[in-house]
Design a protein around this motif. Sequence first.
Motif, mmCIF file in Angstrom:
data_model
loop_
_atom_site.group_PDB
_atom_site.id
_atom_site.type_symbol
_atom_site.label_atom_id
_atom_site.label_comp_id
_atom_site.label_asym_id
_atom_site.label_seq_id
_atom_site.Cartn_x
_atom_site.Cartn_y
_atom_site.Cartn_z
ATOM 1 N N LEU A 266 0.848 -1.186 0.000
ATOM 2 C CA LEU A 266 0.000 0.000 0.000
ATOM 3 C C LEU A 266 0.887 1.239 0.000
ATOM 4 O O LEU A 266 1.726 1.418 0.873
ATOM 5 N N GLN A 267 0.704 2.106 -1.002
ATOM 6 C CA GLN A 267 1.505 3.327 -1.126
ATOM 7 C C GLN A 267 0.577 4.531 -1.220
ATOM 8 O O GLN A 267 -0.421 4.485 -1.941
ATOM 9 N N PRO A 268 0.885 5.612 -0.489
ATOM 10 C CA PRO A 268 0.048 6.811 -0.636
ATOM 11 C C PRO A 268 0.245 7.444 -2.004
ATOM 12 O O PRO A 268 1.320 7.386 -2.582
ATOM 13 N N VAL A 269 -0.819 8.016 -2.529
ATOM 14 C CA VAL A 269 -0.751 8.760 -3.780
ATOM 15 C C VAL A 269 -0.332 10.179 -3.434
ATOM 16 O O VAL A 269 -0.945 10.833 -2.596
ATOM 17 N N LEU A 270 0.720 10.635 -4.052
ATOM 18 C CA LEU A 270 1.188 11.993 -3.813
ATOM 19 C C LEU A 270 0.401 12.936 -4.695
ATOM 20 O O LEU A 270 0.306 12.739 -5.912
ATOM 21 N N THR A 271 -0.177 13.951 -4.075
ATOM 22 C CA THR A 271 -0.984 14.898 -4.834
ATOM 23 C C THR A 271 -0.128 16.061 -5.306
ATOM 24 O O THR A 271 0.821 16.471 -4.641
ATOM 25 N N ALA A 272 -0.467 16.577 -6.442
ATOM 26 C CA ALA A 272 0.206 17.747 -7.007
ATOM 27 C C ALA A 272 -0.772 18.905 -6.996
ATOM 28 O O ALA A 272 -1.983 18.700 -6.940
#
Length: 81
Positions: free
Chosen positions: A69-75
């Motif tokens: 499980l990896q967090p999605v990095l927001t731009a």
Amino acid sequence: MGELNPQPLPPREVAVTVHVPGDILGNLETFQKVQASIFDRFGCGNCNSGIQIDWRRFEEFVVSPDLELQPVLTAPQLRVG
């Protein structure tokens, strides 16, 4: 001349849901800027004008083929219009 009605105007019965990342909800100064932006959108930068605002915290994750499980990095988002 008729008398003025001293009662306030009824609420506008507008409900808004705002999905906000946790780092904004956890920072009072940033949250207040977002809140003011919502107020501006509905015509009053200093108050909610009877608008019901439902703040929802969101977090996004992606699962790798290895089931990690990896967090999605927001731009930053660009505004169009």
